[in-house]
Design an enzyme around this catalytic site. Structure first.
Site, mmCIF file in Angstrom:
data_model
loop_
_atom_site.group_PDB
_atom_site.id
_atom_site.type_symbol
_atom_site.label_atom_id
_atom_site.label_comp_id
_atom_site.label_asym_id
_atom_site.label_seq_id
_atom_site.Cartn_x
_atom_site.Cartn_y
_atom_site.Cartn_z
ATOM 1 N N THR A 181 0.842 -1.193 0.000
ATOM 2 C CA THR A 181 0.000 0.000 0.000
ATOM 3 C C THR A 181 0.880 1.247 0.000
ATOM 4 O OG1 THR A 181 -1.814 -1.082 1.108
ATOM 5 C CG2 THR A 181 -1.577 1.254 1.561
ATOM 6 N N ARG A 209 -14.488 -6.675 -0.195
ATOM 7 C CA ARG A 209 -13.775 -6.381 1.056
ATOM 8 C C ARG A 209 -13.158 -4.977 0.967
ATOM 9 N NH1 ARG A 209 -8.303 -4.770 2.449
ATOM 10 N NH2 ARG A 209 -7.833 -5.552 4.512
ATOM 11 N N VAL A 210 -13.365 -4.182 1.990
ATOM 12 C CA VAL A 210 -12.750 -2.863 2.049
ATOM 13 C C VAL A 210 -11.918 -2.807 3.325
ATOM 14 C CG1 VAL A 210 -13.193 -0.392 2.282
ATOM 15 C CG2 VAL A 210 -14.564 -1.748 0.701
ATOM 16 N N GLY A 211 -10.670 -2.336 3.196
ATOM 17 C CA GLY A 211 -9.779 -2.309 4.353
ATOM 18 C C GLY A 211 -9.757 -0.955 5.044
ATOM 19 N N ASP A 212 -8.647 -0.677 5.686
ATOM 20 C CA ASP A 212 -8.511 0.577 6.441
ATOM 21 C C ASP A 212 -8.193 1.776 5.552
ATOM 22 O OD1 ASP A 212 -5.941 -0.847 6.049
ATOM 23 O OD2 ASP A 212 -5.125 1.018 6.851
ATOM 24 N N THR A 232 -0.355 1.797 6.935
ATOM 25 C CA THR A 232 -0.267 0.619 6.071
ATOM 26 C C THR A 232 -0.174 -0.612 6.949
ATOM 27 O OG1 THR A 232 1.186 -0.596 4.547
ATOM 28 C CG2 THR A 232 2.229 1.090 5.874
ATOM 29 N N GLY A 233 -0.625 -1.747 6.421
ATOM 30 C CA GLY A 233 -0.558 -2.986 7.195
ATOM 31 C C GLY A 233 -1.883 -3.725 7.148
ATOM 32 N N GLY A 235 -5.332 -4.321 7.384
ATOM 33 C CA GLY A 235 -6.464 -3.411 7.512
ATOM 34 C C GLY A 235 -7.434 -3.797 8.608
HETATM 35 N N1 ASP Z 1 -3.861 -1.670 4.759
HETATM 36 C C1 ASP Z 1 -4.111 -2.309 3.489
HETATM 37 C C2 ASP Z 1 -5.421 -3.070 3.562
HETATM 38 O O1 ASP Z 1 -5.649 -3.758 4.515
HETATM 39 C C3 ASP Z 1 -3.031 -3.224 3.063
HETATM 40 C C4 ASP Z 1 -1.625 -2.707 3.180
HETATM 41 O O2 ASP Z 1 -1.355 -1.693 3.822
HETATM 42 O O3 ASP Z 1 -0.740 -3.308 2.572
HETATM 43 O O4 ASP Z 1 -6.175 -2.992 2.634
#
Ligand code: ASP
Length: 314
Positions: A181, A209-212, A232-233, A235
């Site tokens: 990300t 699916r929707v993340g953070d 990032t990380g 979600g």
């Molecule tokens: N945070 C992102 C998600 O979960 C993924 C990422 O940061 O690599 O969609």
């Protein structure tokens, strides 16, 4: 503070300044040179806008667009694929001047999702739009559309095919969660801050699916009274601690940007066991970077460091 360059510990920058990340998590050794080159180029693109008198919003937009167009990152072209082999983008952008914010989730068929998020912020009465409605809005606003297949790179397609084979064979998920990300935080010459984040999400995610990343307060947050943050990380973990809002609130309460970054990542670890990283800038030009993964690509430029300083762990 994790150094921005080997042996260089920078905690403060002279405005205008920008910090970018290209994701926290698993990078193969072969991916390190392109990750470092990519974040350096994005920081330079954002800094060029800021130096030419651009606002913090323009700075983060330029930087994140550059990362979306770079095939090495999990955003824009080259993003990871869903379990059905498609690309669904999430992105957000927030302006610290007035807390205006825009976000898109599960967006299909656009080259630069961060531009769609900014368009939601500037030209709609909403903050967060998803799916077909978001796509229709972006189309009507004239944003650059692409054939969704053109966003799929051969590398991501091969990864997806291998994973599908594994699953069809009844094996457990093979590919580890790879985080690529992208995001940026900026402080402009007028003292305003902004944040933006963009992603294809997690590899082999379920469609929808929707993340953070597009969630204000989780993936991005910016407030001129306190600072700006991009995360990032994982979600699903970041959402539960509303990571960027928590970090900005720590700065509001008087913590330095670096202290706020470290404490927020510690909270993520302790409370959820999740992995992630965060970049911060304060209205005074303090910088904060923290992550609990092995690697996170990041880069920085400021008036006193006009040449990008870029780094990833070896
Ligand atoms: N945070 C992102 C998600 O979960 C993924 C990422 O940061 O690599 O969609």
């Amino acid at each position: 503070m994790p150094p921005l360059a080997p042996g260089v510990i920078i905690c403060r920058a002279m405005p205008p300044a920008i910090v970018v990340h290209g994701g926290a998590g698993i990078y193969g050794d072969e991916a390190l040179p392109e990750a470092v080159a990519g974040v350096a180029a994005a920081a330079a693109a954002g800094f060029a806008r800021l130096r030419a008198g651009g606002s913090a919003v323009e700075g983060v937009l330029a930087a994140v667009r550059a990362l979306e167009d770079d095939l090495a990152f999990n955003a824009g072209t080259g993003a990871v694929l869903t379990s059905e082999g498609t690309v669904e983008h999430d992105a957000s952008l927030m302006d610290g001047r007035d807390l205006s914010a825009g976000a898109v989730g599960a967006l299909v068929g656009f080259k630069n999702p961060v531009a769609a998020a900014d368009e939601v912020r500037r030209a709609s009465p909403h903050v967060f739009m998803v799916g077909e409605g978001a796509a229709r809005f972006a189309r009507e606003r004239g944003l650059e559309q692409v054939d969704p297949a053109a966003l799929v790179t051969p590398k991501q397609r091969a990864k997806w095919l291998a994973e599908r084979e594994r699953r069809l064979a009844g094996l457990a998920a093979g590919a580890p969660l790879k985080h690529g990300t992208v995001g940026a935080v900026a402080l402009d010459a007028q003292g305003h801050v902004a944040a933006a984040t963009s992603t294809g999400g997690t590899f082999f995610k379920l469609p929808g699916r929707v993340g953070d990343s597009p969630v204000i307060g989780a993936g991005s947050y910016a407030d001129d009274a306190a600072g700006a943050a991009s995360a990032t990380g994982q979600g699903e973990a970041i959402l539960r601690v509303t990571l960027t809002r928590a970090a900005v609130d720590r700065m509001r309460a008087g913590a330095s940007a670096q202290r706020a970054a470290e404490d927020s990542i510690e909270e993520l670890s302790l409370r959820t066991g999740g992995e992630g990283g965060i970049i911060l800038v304060s209205p005074r030009g303090e910088l904060g970077i923290a992550f609990n993964t092995r690697r996170m690509s990041r880069a920085f430029c400021g008036l006193d460091h006009p040449t990008p300083v870029a780094l990833i762990e070896r």
